[in-house]
Design a protein around this motif. Structure first.
Motif, mmCIF file in Angstrom:
data_model
loop_
_atom_site.group_PDB
_atom_site.id
_atom_site.type_symbol
_atom_site.label_atom_id
_atom_site.label_comp_id
_atom_site.label_asym_id
_atom_site.label_seq_id
_atom_site.Cartn_x
_atom_site.Cartn_y
_atom_site.Cartn_z
ATOM 1 N N ARG A 264 2.409 70.622 7.222
ATOM 2 C CA ARG A 264 2.116 69.136 7.399
ATOM 3 C C ARG A 264 1.153 68.360 7.468
ATOM 4 N N LEU A 265 1.141 67.163 7.591
ATOM 5 C CA LEU A 265 -0.150 66.201 7.977
ATOM 6 C C LEU A 265 0.477 65.663 9.412
ATOM 7 N N ALA B 26 -7.678 70.935 6.953
ATOM 8 C CA ALA B 26 -8.619 70.157 6.839
ATOM 9 C C ALA B 26 -8.509 69.330 8.148
ATOM 10 N N ILE B 27 -9.540 68.677 8.965
ATOM 11 C CA ILE B 27 -9.621 67.850 9.861
ATOM 12 C C ILE B 27 -10.435 66.431 9.619
ATOM 13 N N SER C 180 5.955 65.727 7.068
ATOM 14 C CA SER C 180 6.084 67.231 6.603
ATOM 15 C C SER C 180 5.603 67.058 4.991
ATOM 16 N N ILE C 181 4.958 68.367 4.630
ATOM 17 C CA ILE C 181 4.538 68.103 3.271
ATOM 18 C C ILE C 181 5.450 67.986 2.245
ATOM 19 N N GLY C 182 6.648 68.583 2.517
ATOM 20 C CA GLY C 182 7.727 68.281 1.434
ATOM 21 C C GLY C 182 8.302 66.815 1.181
ATOM 22 N N SER D 299 -11.047 65.439 2.140
ATOM 23 C CA SER D 299 -10.640 66.676 2.391
ATOM 24 C C SER D 299 -9.257 66.806 2.726
ATOM 25 N N LEU D 300 -8.525 65.896 3.389
ATOM 26 C CA LEU D 300 -7.265 65.859 3.681
ATOM 27 C C LEU D 300 -6.296 65.676 2.891
#
Length: 267
Positions: free
Chosen positions: A155-156, A136-137, A172-174, A211-212
């Motif tokens: 990641r975001l 997503a952007i 990072s996602i985690g 979306s993000l």
């Protein structure tokens, strides 16, 4: 002025022979010079150009084949700040669809981008890792800078790219402990709690924050290969040896031994 090095990961969706065949004309179209080309390495000279405000640079590529894909790790050494632009010029000479774009165009197609965001979109692939996919952007502001927010499977991130500067912030996602969304007439705001700190991305277009946040939560709910639960591995050879010992000692009869052996081998 000191020499600067930049590294970029490419994946070409074809085998090594075809990849090498299309790289040569792409380099020539960019008006660069291919000084070496082998199945393992590529060397390219970028000339100094006053007309294009372009410093001379050396580009070195290390090639790794993967079935019907060709991975190239580029290192660009030179002065100035147009390292990534050199590789973009080469990519423009490749056949359409050959270079893996990490899902960027698909994600961007669902977003009404503002004009200033398009240069970040073109540059986004240069800061992604091999195999990383954009889900997503959005276009917004972070720490009072306008740029691109992107959620990948890892990641975001927020990328601000302007003349003479580049800022990349990664969550990072985690390590994202919580992510919240606030909607208002002026746009959407993401609040990210990450490793004990808080950050906000503001003025996202309507629907972009949604979306993000969905992409981040989907990535968090998708086990990474190292996190995936795995069944305990069975040491078949070790168990067969122990069965043989029990059989030799008379603890297992011949029929019992054969039955247990068959069970292990079939599993």
């Amino acid at each position: 002025m000191a020499t600067i090095s930049r590294t970029v990961q490419w994946t070409l969706l074809t085998n090594v022979d075809e990849a090498l065949a299309v790289l040569t004309p792409a380099v020539e179209q960019a008006q660069f010079t291919m000084t070496s080309l082998t199945p393992n390495e590529i060397a390219i000279d970028v000339p100094r150009s006053l007309r294009s405000n372009q410093w001379a640079a050396k580009i070195h590529g290390t090639i790794a084949a993967d079935a019907e894909k060709t991975h190239i790790e580029w290192r660009v050494d030179g002065l100035g700040n147009k390292h990534y632009k050199h590789l973009i010029k080469i990519s423009e000479g490749l056949p359409e669809g050959l270079l893996d774009d990490h899902g960027i165009q698909e994600a961007a197609s669902h977003v009404a981008l503002r004009i200033f965001g398009r240069k970040e979109i073109a540059h986004l692939a240069n800061v992604l890792d091999r195999g990383e996919t954009v889900k997503a952007i959005g276009v917004g502001r972070f720490e009072n800078k306008a740029g691109i927010a992107a959620a990948t499977d890892l990641r975001l991130l927020f990328l601000e790219k302007s003349i003479g500067s580049e800022d990349l912030t990664t969550f990072s996602i985690g390590a994202i402990q919580a992510i919240d969304l606030k909607k208002a007439l002026g746009g959407e705001t993401l609040t990210i709690n990450h490793s004990g700190t808080k950050a906000t991305i503001t003025t996202l277009g309507h629907g972009q924050g949604d979306s993000l946040i969905r992409a981040v939560r989907a990535a968090q709910n998708t086990p990474r290969p190292e996190q995936a639960s795995s069944a305990p591995t069975v040491d078949v050879i070790g168990q067969l040896e122990r069965l043989a010992e029990l059989h030799a000692k008379g603890i297992l009869t011949e029929s019992e031994f054969l039955a247990q052996k068959e069970r292990l081998l079939s599993s």
